[in-house]
Scaffold this motif. Sequence first.
Motif, PDB file in Angstrom:
ATOM      1  N   GLY A 132       0.826  -1.204   0.000  1.00 40.82           N
ATOM      2  CA  GLY A 132       0.000   0.000   0.000  1.00 40.82           C
ATOM      3  C   GLY A 132       0.858   1.252   0.000  1.00 40.82           C
ATOM      4  O   GLY A 132       0.541   2.250  -0.665  1.00 40.82           O
ATOM      5  N   MET A 133       1.962   1.221   0.736  1.00 42.54           N
ATOM      6  CA  MET A 133       2.894   2.347   0.750  1.00 42.54           C
ATOM      7  C   MET A 133       3.586   2.507  -0.598  1.00 42.54           C
ATOM      8  O   MET A 133       3.617   3.602  -1.176  1.00 42.54           O
ATOM      9  N   ILE A 134       4.142   1.394  -1.091  1.00 43.39           N
ATOM     10  CA  ILE A 134       4.964   1.479  -2.303  1.00 43.39           C
ATOM     11  C   ILE A 134       4.124   1.857  -3.524  1.00 43.39           C
ATOM     12  O   ILE A 134       4.537   2.676  -4.362  1.00 43.39           O
ATOM     13  N   LYS A 135       2.922   1.304  -3.624  1.00 44.82           N
ATOM     14  CA  LYS A 135       2.052   1.623  -4.763  1.00 44.82           C
ATOM     15  C   LYS A 135       1.543   3.062  -4.713  1.00 44.82           C
ATOM     16  O   LYS A 135       1.124   3.611  -5.747  1.00 44.82           O
ATOM     17  N   SER A 136       1.567   3.682  -3.540  1.00 46.80           N
ATOM     18  CA  SER A 136       1.094   5.061  -3.414  1.00 46.80           C
ATOM     19  C   SER A 136       2.180   6.077  -3.717  1.00 46.80           C
ATOM     20  O   SER A 136       1.899   7.279  -3.819  1.00 46.80           O
ATOM     21  N   LEU A 137       3.415   5.625  -3.834  1.00 47.46           N
ATOM     22  CA  LEU A 137       4.519   6.539  -4.118  1.00 47.46           C
ATOM     23  C   LEU A 137       4.415   7.093  -5.543  1.00 47.46           C
ATOM     24  O   LEU A 137       3.922   6.415  -6.454  1.00 47.46           O
ATOM     25  N   ASP A 138       4.893   8.298  -5.708  1.00 48.48           N
ATOM     26  CA  ASP A 138       4.972   8.921  -7.034  1.00 48.48           C
ATOM     27  C   ASP A 138       6.290   8.487  -7.671  1.00 48.48           C
ATOM     28  O   ASP A 138       7.347   9.041  -7.374  1.00 48.48           O
ATOM     29  N   ILE A 139       6.243   7.459  -8.480  1.00 49.87           N
ATOM     30  CA  ILE A 139       7.447   6.913  -9.111  1.00 49.87           C
ATOM     31  C   ILE A 139       7.637   7.599 -10.461  1.00 49.87           C
ATOM     32  O   ILE A 139       6.850   7.404 -11.389  1.00 49.87           O
ATOM     33  N   LYS A 140       8.674   8.428 -10.549  1.00 55.05           N
ATOM     34  CA  LYS A 140       8.895   9.230 -11.752  1.00 55.05           C
ATOM     35  C   LYS A 140       9.678   8.418 -12.785  1.00 55.05           C
ATOM     36  O   LYS A 140      10.771   7.931 -12.504  1.00 55.05           O
ATOM     37  N   PRO A 141       9.133   8.280 -14.009  1.00 56.43           N
ATOM     38  CA  PRO A 141       9.807   7.452 -15.031  1.00 56.43           C
ATOM     39  C   PRO A 141      11.115   8.051 -15.527  1.00 56.43           C
ATOM     40  O   PRO A 141      11.961   7.329 -16.059  1.00 56.43           O
ATOM     41  N   ASP A 142      11.286   9.367 -15.375  1.00 55.30           N
ATOM     42  CA  ASP A 142      12.488  10.008 -15.893  1.00 55.30           C
ATOM     43  C   ASP A 142      13.574  10.167 -14.828  1.00 55.30           C
ATOM     44  O   ASP A 142      14.597  10.809 -15.071  1.00 55.30           O
ATOM     45  N   LYS A 143      13.358   9.601 -13.629  1.00 48.75           N
ATOM     46  CA  LYS A 143      14.345   9.689 -12.553  1.00 48.75           C
ATOM     47  C   LYS A 143      14.564   8.314 -11.946  1.00 48.75           C
ATOM     48  O   LYS A 143      13.769   7.405 -12.127  1.00 48.75           O
ATOM     49  N   PHE A 144      15.657   8.206 -11.211  1.00 53.84           N
ATOM     50  CA  PHE A 144      15.903   6.967 -10.481  1.00 53.84           C
ATOM     51  C   PHE A 144      15.040   6.950  -9.222  1.00 53.84           C
ATOM     52  O   PHE A 144      14.907   7.966  -8.519  1.00 53.84           O
TER      53      PHE A 144
END
Length: 824
Positions: A657-669
């Motif tokens: 639930g935590m990890i899926k809620s993160l804003d994972i930016k495709p252009d950054k690590f």
Amino acid sequence: MKIGVYICTCKSVTDVIPVNEVVDAVSKIDGVVTVKTIPNLCVGDFSQVIEDIKAGNVERVVIAGCSPRYVLDRAREVISSKTDISPYLIEVAPIREHAAWAHRDNPQAAKDKAINLIKAYVGRVKAAQPIPKEVAVERVQRVLVIGAGPAGLSAALELADLNIETIVVEKKPYIGGKVVQLARYFPKLCPPYCGLEFMLRRLRLATNPLIRIYTNAEVLEVTGSPGNFKVKIRINPRYVDVEKCNACGKCMEVCPIEVPNEFNFGMDKRKAIYLPHDLAHPFAYVIDPNSCIGVKEGKCTKCVEICPTGAINLKEEAKEIELNVGAIIVATGWEPYDPYKLSDQYGFGKFKGVITNMMLERLLAPNGPTKGKVMIDGKVPKRIVFIQCAGSRDEKHLPYCSTICCAATLKHVLTIAERHPDVQMYVLYIDVRAFGLYEDLYKKAQALPNVFFIRGRAGKVEQDPNTGELIVIADDTLLGERIAIRADMVVLATGMVSSLRVHPPEWLKSGVGRSWEKELLQIPRYHYFAESDYICFPFESKRTGIYVAGSALFPMDVSWSVRSGIGAAMRAASLLLGRARTEYSYLTDPNIITIDTVKCTQCKRCTEECPFDTYTFDEKGYPKPDPLKCRRCGICVGACPAVALSLPYHNTDLIMGMIKSLDIKPDKFNIIVFACVNDAYAALDIALRRGETYPEEIITVIPVPCIGSVNVRWLADSLSLGIDGILLMGCRSGEATATEQCHFIRGPDLASVRMENLRETLSRMAIEVERVKVVEITLEDYDKVIDVMKSFVEEIKKMGPNPFKGFGAGAGFGGGMLVGRGLL
């Protein structure tokens, strides 16, 4: 679902983070109905939160402020105690440490991180399930103490003072342990009987029907669980009724059988019927069935015929009793290291003048074979050599120091000098370890004119064939020369070995002890009982409800044995006398493992990896956890390949639930860190407080109860979501070694094994195995932890982005690819 987010606006946060912008962003998160800023919220003013809950405006809470290490427990306790909300529907997002401080030189990164952290903890609180605040568990108000030496008796007396019934089981026909064989205590050099008599007076008090003592008895089996163990005890026949025997001694006078007296280490004889010692309790005679021809063959009844009270019954049989106890204290004591193993080197058993330190104790005792005089063949020796560390600190025998041998030798030297002032004494030592008050004994011994301390280990003891004198060959390490000392007596200071090693008890091989014998006994080279964690959980074994005291724990003197007995008694009492709700029903931690039987494949990996023997099986073969054995470490959660196990505060739904809620930016690590909350997470908090920062590529640090509680499926799912690297930081590994630090014994080692399995799978999928890394970070590594994180970020950057980035959740190997191909 109504989620309220409350942001602390202390100066540490507002100096770096534009809180108003964070409020605007958080207000748009799905499920968030209230976002408020509260000055210095983390110091404990939760009144606004409580008002919102009572008004029905908020059902779940995220507090954004300090580290959860400082705030979470207090927030849950205060808010849940004043509302009807479950404490596990309250979370704390650490925006001060991991946003404002971690990126103190980059306000934009700090703001983005704060928003991302709040999103993660909103996702976590959405997945949380309400659970009862407390769970009632029945606990038997009775404790079993195994062993009636100073540690066991001290534990029993303390428990009786707390109004807890205590059953004491002693294998010998008398109580007191090794103490009753000593000539003097140290450092006071007083007779040990005075201390024992004091304990006996307390045992005889009318208030102590709470203590039942079974001598000549042993524990056969222990089953059940903490709070309600079922114990089977065998009471071996004494052949003498202790209630009738008046200890007149007439039976012993007519007994025709003599055998070596084990109480005096074979230096004199005793009869087949005998009084164990002058202050024996119970004060009654006992028959040795192995030597009595009346018991073995029915050929002699002289003792029966002469007994004036009819106390003797040669046909008495063993009895077995069963009882329930809430806790167990193991105080089984120690045995001297077998001196016959030193026969080739030091001549024990070959040369009459070579004895052990415990044999010398009996010679010096007024009730010993020589009535307190040091004698060999009826003569006082002119010269005595003491060999310290005889078999100790030696990889071939005992690799450890028994801690008290030096003090015992100093006591012997002073006592012999007092009684036989003309005797010359030489002490061969590696180091004189006279700590605390024992330093006074050392100084007194050094001042004696006939006592000589020589630094060096004895290499050999020989005998002059012409004179019969003993010759001790040694290397004097201070003078740098080999010496030979002629002596009439050589005393070997042999070390202490746990009696559990020398005489493994029956109960250790079955019931609670099944498959536990190797774990219960400490590192094999140290021969002692293993504590759960000797610093954090003293006196507590690896099985909840079973505690350890005295020299079963580690080598110690009498005073420390008494202290440890009292400490173990307090630990047992804390289990039985927790917060009472009714007279016999007590409250325990509601965080109980639950098993999804739909997912469970009955692979038994949870039972194999649990360090605390928490699991049994129900009638359908599914694992069944015992809430009082469980330490809530989550290792079984990490072990389960089907993610079928959950703790209310640590499970797949919460973590993902935590990890899926993160804003994972495709252009950054995008890198995440799992950190053991007891060590690595705390070390990171310290580093950030001291002004350190870490790269913004690390988008969250997730605290876990133990690094062994991380499930590889979470790592696979995270990689499928586009996470570029995963760092796991746990405490020092090395299960069953002196350097192992895990509070839960096996966490780092299990994590390393699981990661090796995951790396094999990643390699098959053409994913760099280095994207997942396990490192050791202890609490003292706060000066290293940031460098470790920075180094990992650089490693990931060199590898480049995760090749599965962009496929989306469920399309990558975490959502089905690995599982579907049978690779996880």
